[in-house]
Structures are given as C-alpha cells and as structure tokens.
Design a protein around this motif. Structure first.
Motif, PDB file in Angstrom:
ATOM      1  N   HIS A 140       0.817  -1.213   0.000  1.00  0.00           N
ATOM      2  CA  HIS A 140       0.000   0.000   0.000  1.00  0.00           C
ATOM      3  C   HIS A 140       0.853   1.266   0.000  1.00  0.00           C
ATOM      4  O   HIS A 140       0.317   2.370  -0.144  1.00  0.00           O
ATOM      5  N   LYS A 141       2.181   1.106   0.172  1.00  0.00           N
ATOM      6  CA  LYS A 141       3.058   2.265   0.328  1.00  0.00           C
ATOM      7  C   LYS A 141       4.069   2.449  -0.798  1.00  0.00           C
ATOM      8  O   LYS A 141       4.564   3.563  -1.002  1.00  0.00           O
ATOM      9  N   LEU A 142       4.412   1.389  -1.514  1.00  0.00           N
ATOM     10  CA  LEU A 142       5.463   1.533  -2.522  1.00  0.00           C
ATOM     11  C   LEU A 142       5.368   0.456  -3.590  1.00  0.00           C
ATOM     12  O   LEU A 142       4.661  -0.540  -3.442  1.00  0.00           O
ATOM     13  N   THR A 143       6.104   0.688  -4.671  1.00  0.00           N
ATOM     14  CA  THR A 143       6.319  -0.296  -5.728  1.00  0.00           C
ATOM     15  C   THR A 143       7.760  -0.181  -6.184  1.00  0.00           C
ATOM     16  O   THR A 143       8.409   0.840  -5.960  1.00  0.00           O
ATOM     17  N   LEU A 144       8.253  -1.228  -6.825  1.00  0.00           N
ATOM     18  CA  LEU A 144       9.578  -1.176  -7.443  1.00  0.00           C
ATOM     19  C   LEU A 144       9.510  -1.451  -8.945  1.00  0.00           C
ATOM     20  O   LEU A 144      10.532  -1.440  -9.627  1.00  0.00           O
ATOM     21  N   TRP A 145       8.299  -1.670  -9.458  1.00  0.00           N
ATOM     22  CA  TRP A 145       8.182  -1.957 -10.887  1.00  0.00           C
ATOM     23  C   TRP A 145       8.527  -0.739 -11.734  1.00  0.00           C
ATOM     24  O   TRP A 145       8.869  -0.872 -12.915  1.00  0.00           O
ATOM     25  N   ASP A 146       8.469   0.454 -11.153  1.00  0.00           N
ATOM     26  CA  ASP A 146       8.731   1.662 -11.934  1.00  0.00           C
ATOM     27  C   ASP A 146      10.189   1.807 -12.341  1.00  0.00           C
ATOM     28  O   ASP A 146      10.511   2.653 -13.171  1.00  0.00           O
ATOM     29  N   ILE A 147      11.078   0.978 -11.813  1.00  0.00           N
ATOM     30  CA  ILE A 147      12.496   1.093 -12.185  1.00  0.00           C
ATOM     31  C   ILE A 147      12.822   0.265 -13.431  1.00  0.00           C
ATOM     32  O   ILE A 147      13.966   0.263 -13.887  1.00  0.00           O
ATOM     33  N   TYR A 148      11.811  -0.427 -13.967  1.00  0.00           N
ATOM     34  CA  TYR A 148      11.995  -1.276 -15.146  1.00  0.00           C
ATOM     35  C   TYR A 148      11.127  -0.800 -16.308  1.00  0.00           C
ATOM     36  O   TYR A 148      10.090  -0.160 -16.102  1.00  0.00           O
ATOM     37  N   THR A 149      11.524  -1.187 -17.516  1.00  0.00           N
ATOM     38  CA  THR A 149      10.642  -1.060 -18.671  1.00  0.00           C
ATOM     39  C   THR A 149       9.795  -2.328 -18.765  1.00  0.00           C
ATOM     40  O   THR A 149      10.124  -3.365 -18.174  1.00  0.00           O
ATOM     41  N   ASN A 150       8.714  -2.267 -19.531  1.00  0.00           N
ATOM     42  CA  ASN A 150       7.862  -3.454 -19.704  1.00  0.00           C
ATOM     43  C   ASN A 150       8.636  -4.609 -20.328  1.00  0.00           C
ATOM     44  O   ASN A 150       8.449  -5.773 -19.944  1.00  0.00           O
ATOM     45  N   ASP A 151       9.501  -4.312 -21.288  1.00  0.00           N
ATOM     46  CA  ASP A 151      10.289  -5.365 -21.927  1.00  0.00           C
ATOM     47  C   ASP A 151      11.233  -6.028 -20.932  1.00  0.00           C
ATOM     48  O   ASP A 151      11.426  -7.253 -20.962  1.00  0.00           O
ATOM     49  N   GLU A 152      11.833  -5.242 -20.057  1.00  0.00           N
ATOM     50  CA  GLU A 152      12.739  -5.806 -19.062  1.00  0.00           C
ATOM     51  C   GLU A 152      11.992  -6.728 -18.103  1.00  0.00           C
ATOM     52  O   GLU A 152      12.465  -7.824 -17.781  1.00  0.00           O
ATOM     53  N   ILE A 153      10.817  -6.308 -17.682  1.00  0.00           N
ATOM     54  CA  ILE A 153      10.019  -7.137 -16.776  1.00  0.00           C
ATOM     55  C   ILE A 153       9.645  -8.444 -17.459  1.00  0.00           C
ATOM     56  O   ILE A 153       9.761  -9.531 -16.873  1.00  0.00           O
ATOM     57  N   TYR A 154       9.220  -8.346 -18.709  1.00  0.00           N
ATOM     58  CA  TYR A 154       8.815  -9.553 -19.430  1.00  0.00           C
ATOM     59  C   TYR A 154       9.986 -10.515 -19.611  1.00  0.00           C
ATOM     60  O   TYR A 154       9.853 -11.729 -19.406  1.00  0.00           O
ATOM     61  N   ASN A 155      11.132 -10.002 -19.991  1.00  0.00           N
ATOM     62  CA  ASN A 155      12.297 -10.865 -20.201  1.00  0.00           C
ATOM     63  C   ASN A 155      12.756 -11.518 -18.911  1.00  0.00           C
ATOM     64  O   ASN A 155      13.174 -12.684 -18.902  1.00  0.00           O
ATOM     65  N   LEU A 156      12.683 -10.787 -17.810  1.00  0.00           N
ATOM     66  CA  LEU A 156      13.048 -11.375 -16.525  1.00  0.00           C
ATOM     67  C   LEU A 156      12.049 -12.457 -16.129  1.00  0.00           C
ATOM     68  O   LEU A 156      12.427 -13.507 -15.588  1.00  0.00           O
ATOM     69  N   TRP A 157      10.759 -12.217 -16.414  1.00  0.00           N
ATOM     70  CA  TRP A 157       9.778 -13.270 -16.132  1.00  0.00           C
ATOM     71  C   TRP A 157      10.034 -14.505 -16.995  1.00  0.00           C
ATOM     72  O   TRP A 157       9.981 -15.640 -16.501  1.00  0.00           O
ATOM     73  N   MET A 158      10.304 -14.305 -18.273  1.00  0.00           N
ATOM     74  CA  MET A 158      10.564 -15.451 -19.143  1.00  0.00           C
ATOM     75  C   MET A 158      11.723 -16.288 -18.622  1.00  0.00           C
ATOM     76  O   MET A 158      11.706 -17.519 -18.708  1.00  0.00           O
ATOM     77  N   THR A 159      12.732 -15.618 -18.087  1.00  0.00           N
ATOM     78  CA  THR A 159      13.872 -16.327 -17.527  1.00  0.00           C
ATOM     79  C   THR A 159      13.445 -17.168 -16.333  1.00  0.00           C
ATOM     80  O   THR A 159      13.868 -18.322 -16.176  1.00  0.00           O
ATOM     81  N   ASP A 160      12.575 -16.608 -15.485  1.00  0.00           N
ATOM     82  CA  ASP A 160      12.016 -17.370 -14.366  1.00  0.00           C
ATOM     83  C   ASP A 160      11.192 -18.553 -14.868  1.00  0.00           C
ATOM     84  O   ASP A 160      11.251 -19.650 -14.307  1.00  0.00           O
ATOM     85  N   ASN A 161      10.409 -18.328 -15.895  1.00  0.00           N
ATOM     86  CA  ASN A 161       9.566 -19.390 -16.447  1.00  0.00           C
ATOM     87  C   ASN A 161      10.422 -20.558 -16.931  1.00  0.00           C
ATOM     88  O   ASN A 161      10.112 -21.726 -16.686  1.00  0.00           O
ATOM     89  N   VAL A 162      11.507 -20.235 -17.619  1.00  0.00           N
ATOM     90  CA  VAL A 162      12.429 -21.268 -18.085  1.00  0.00           C
ATOM     91  C   VAL A 162      13.042 -22.008 -16.901  1.00  0.00           C
ATOM     92  O   VAL A 162      13.135 -23.239 -16.895  1.00  0.00           O
ATOM     93  N   TYR A 163      13.461 -21.251 -15.896  1.00  0.00           N
ATOM     94  CA  TYR A 163      14.081 -21.862 -14.710  1.00  0.00           C
ATOM     95  C   TYR A 163      13.152 -22.903 -14.085  1.00  0.00           C
ATOM     96  O   TYR A 163      13.564 -24.040 -13.804  1.00  0.00           O
TER      97      TYR A 163
END
Length: 427
Positions: A261-284
């Motif tokens: 309710h107080k903060l987020t950290l997603w604003d330090i990334y672009t959408n493409d960066e978030i997606y690519n990091l998720w894909m890496t997790d998905n592969v893992y």
C-alpha cells in the motif's frame, strides 16, 4: 457429447486466447504477474462452476495447497541489495532514482525484520477466503458432523495457512470434527526431499541451457544506469548480476505484504525488461520442475503424493460421509504435482524454451502464493460405485490430457482418472 465438445472447445479457446494474449500483454497490464511464484493469490477467474450431471452431489474433497503470501526467505534477499546501495550512497554514487530506491529497500527490509519466510497478513486472508469459497461451493461436503483431516509440512507458514483454513471452516460449521497435524512423519509424501531424482534437476545440460537463455534475454546494464551515477564505479565495485537478481525479486515480493500500500519497485523497469526477466524465471521453473527432456522427469518426484491422493480417496469414498482431506505445503510440490497430473497441459515436454509461452506453459497460472489443487468427488448416494471427479487448479476447473475422456466435461469418471494417475506413478 455435444456438451463435452462445446466445453472442451471453450477451454481450448480460452487457453489459446490467453496464450496469444501472451504473458507479455498480461504482464504489461499487471507486472505483479511477473513475480511467478511470488504472485499474490489472485483468486479464481471462474466465478460460476459447471453444474454436476443430474443426480450427482459433491461428497469428498482431496486437496494440496501452497502456503499463502510470505516474506522473503533468507537475510540476503533484502540485505544484498541494501548493502550494495548503501555503500554506493555513502560514496555519492547513486542517482536521484537510486537514492529513492534505497529508501524503499530500507522500508522493505525493516518491515521484514525477524520475519524470515513468515506468513503475512495477506497470506492468512488468502487461506480464509479459499476455505470460505470451498464451503460455499460444496456445502454438501461440509454439512453436519463431518470429519476433516488436515496435514501440513513442518514449516510455520504452512502450519498457519492450514490453521486459517480450518478456523474458517469450523466457524461456518461448528459440528465439524477436525484432525490436523504437522510432522516429519508425513514428509515422505508432503514434501519429499533429497531424492536421487532431484539430483538430476541441476545437471550440466540444464545449467548451460539456462546460462545461454539468460545471456540472450537478460541485460541489467540499463537498470544500473538508472540507479548509479558512475559507470566506472559499477564496473569496478558492483556485483551487477547479484543486484539485478535481488532487485527483481524485491519488486515481485512487494505485493505480498502490507507494504504494497506504500510503494512499488516496478517503476524502475521497462515493460520489456520485466517480461524478459519473467521469461527467464519461467524457463528456470520448467527446467527444474516440469517435464524437461533432460531433467530426469522431475514431476515423478511427487509420485508418493499422487499415490496418497489415490489411496486416501479410495478409502474415504467407502464412508457414508467422506468429508475432506486437506494438505498444505509449497510451490515446489504444487508445480510438479500439476505436471504429473497433466492439468491444463502442464505435462508439456519440450527442449525448445521458446515454445513454453506459445504452448501455454506459464508458471504463474499454476503456482502463485496459496496455489491449490482440489479434487472434488461426486456420487448419487453412498452405495454408488460410479464416482465422478473434477479437478480445480487455483479454484478454476481444469482439464486432464486428451487420453482421459470426460463423462460430462469437466467431470471425469474416477475409475478412469485413477487408472491414469496410477500409470503416471509407475513403479
């Protein structure tokens, strides 16, 4: 037959649409989804369940659920990033954004102090809600003086998750007789560990494939430029891989506690960066817990648990009032259990990691916080041997592989499902 065909077509259409929407669009709309196993339980997408065939009523539920939302595990999860950022700040090497990110990481670290891996308030709420919906959807299972047997792994967040569900059920029907336990005695099927099969999970082929994937899809340099004001300092003094990894996990974890309710950290990334990091997790997760052709068949590590589902169902269904069997554990069980059961195509086997999203193997749809698998059994009366079962994955009706034909989708004959499960268990 027409009803079955229409249902399967609808399921296929929805699954295809979701895959075509691709995780990219879903994540762009809600970056929390990119947290994979850190996704806070979203609740069921399916609000109305398919009515049972005429004359059939729910009599028994067999369940395995993951603990609810928790704090990070291990001091390094917070302190690695905190220490790197604090040292840079002391040398005036952070950008304005970097200084603000340090402030946010400090807040997260303080909130989680001495709460290593513990259940959060949200995690407890998730399990009360799951129990409430279970009771409301299948009231016949819980009416009168019915027995509920519950087991948890020996980890406190799992025990508290179990307790919250049982308290909710008991509040709704005080006549329930509840037995619950958490013991090493049951860990051979609740969370089997250190087997010969598990040793194949992290072999050289898997490690090399994962490194190739991350080298191709993950680039932390843009993030470092946003956080640090001195490129040379980053090159000489910052463990970029460690900080990049920790920051992504911190961003994913925010959603699981009151600090959301107080903060987020997603604003330090672009959408493409978030997606690519998720894909890496998905592969893992696919490499180490799915039916990757080179990991030895990791879902088979849950064969004891699957056999337990079968044997306890056979035993309980002999009773006039079978009640429910509830089990509470971890995502490293829920994910391979969904794979060995073949739920919604989770038993996919491919050595092409680019095919995972295309073919619908998307980890956050399987094992968010508080993820659960429910087998709901139906019969016409206590003497009825023609028992039906439907399976819910995260409270949504799931499909089995095409080799298992539904009687009236999504309802399957238990004898057919039992035979399929036993064939998956093997020797």
């Amino acid at each position: 037959m027409k009803r079955i065909s229409l249902f399967l077509f609808a399921i296929f259409t929805v699954a295809t649409a979701m895959a075509q929407l691709s995780a990219r669009d879903e994540i762009s709309a809600n970056p929390n989804i990119a947290g994979s196993n850190y996704l806070a339980y979203p609740g069921p997408m399916q609000k109305m369940l398919t009515p049972a065939p005429k004359g059939y009523k729910p009599v028994y539920i067999s369940h395995y659920g993951r603990h609810g939302s928790r704090y990070h595990i291990g001091l390094g999860a917070y302190h690695d990033a905190l220490n790197i950022l604090q040292r840079a700040d002391s040398l005036d090497k952070l950008t304005t954004l970097g200084k603000d990110v340090l402030r946010r990481v400090r807040m997260m670290t303080e909130e989680a102090r001495k709460r290593d891996g513990e259940l959060t308030e949200l995690g407890a709420e998730q399990h009360r809600d799951i129990a409430r919906r279970m009771y409301e959807r299948f009231p016949e299972v819980f009416e009168g003086k019915t027995n509920i047997e519950a087991r948890s792994t020996i980890i406190i967040r799992c025990i508290l998750s179990m307790t919250n569900e049982l308290m909710e059920l008991k509040a709704r029907n005080p006549q329930l007789t509840v037995f619950h336990d958490a013991s090493d005695h049951d860990m051979w099927y609740m969370n089997l560990d250190k087997t010969e099969l598990q040793k194949q999970r992290d072999n050289e082929y898997i490690r090399d494939e994962y490194k190739r994937w991350t080298d191709e899809h993950v680039d932390y340099k843009p993030l470092m430029k946003r956080l640090f004001s001195d490129d040379k300092y980053v090159e000489d003094s910052v463990d970029v891989g460690l900080l990049g990894y920790r920051m992504f996990k911190l961003a994913a974890m925010v959603q699981n506690s009151e600090i959301r309710h107080k903060l987020t950290l997603w604003d330090i990334y672009t959408n493409d960066e978030i997606y690519n990091l998720w894909m890496t997790d998905n592969v893992y997760w696919y490499q180490r817990y799915g039916y990757h052709p080179h990991n030895g068949g990791q879902p088979q590590n849950q064969r004891n648990l699957l056999r337990r589902f079968v044997e306890q169902a056979d035993s309980c269904l002999r009773l006039e009032r079978p009640g429910a069997t509830l089990r509470f554990g971890h995502e490293v069980v829920v994910l391979p259990l969904a794979c060995i059961m073949g739920l919604n195509g989770a038993d996919l086997s491919t050595d092409n990691m680019n095919e995972l999203v295309e073919k619908g193997w998307i980890n956050y749809r399987i094992f968010p916080m508080a993820s659960n698998i429910q087998l709901v059994f139906y019969r016409r009366n206590a003497a009825d041997s023609d028992v039906l079962v439907k399976i819910l994955l995260n409270e949504n009706e799931a499909t089995l592989p095409p080799s298992v034909k539904p009687v009236s989708a999504p309802y399957y004959r238990w004898s057919d499902v039992r035979q399929f499960f036993m064939s998956r268990i093997g020797e």
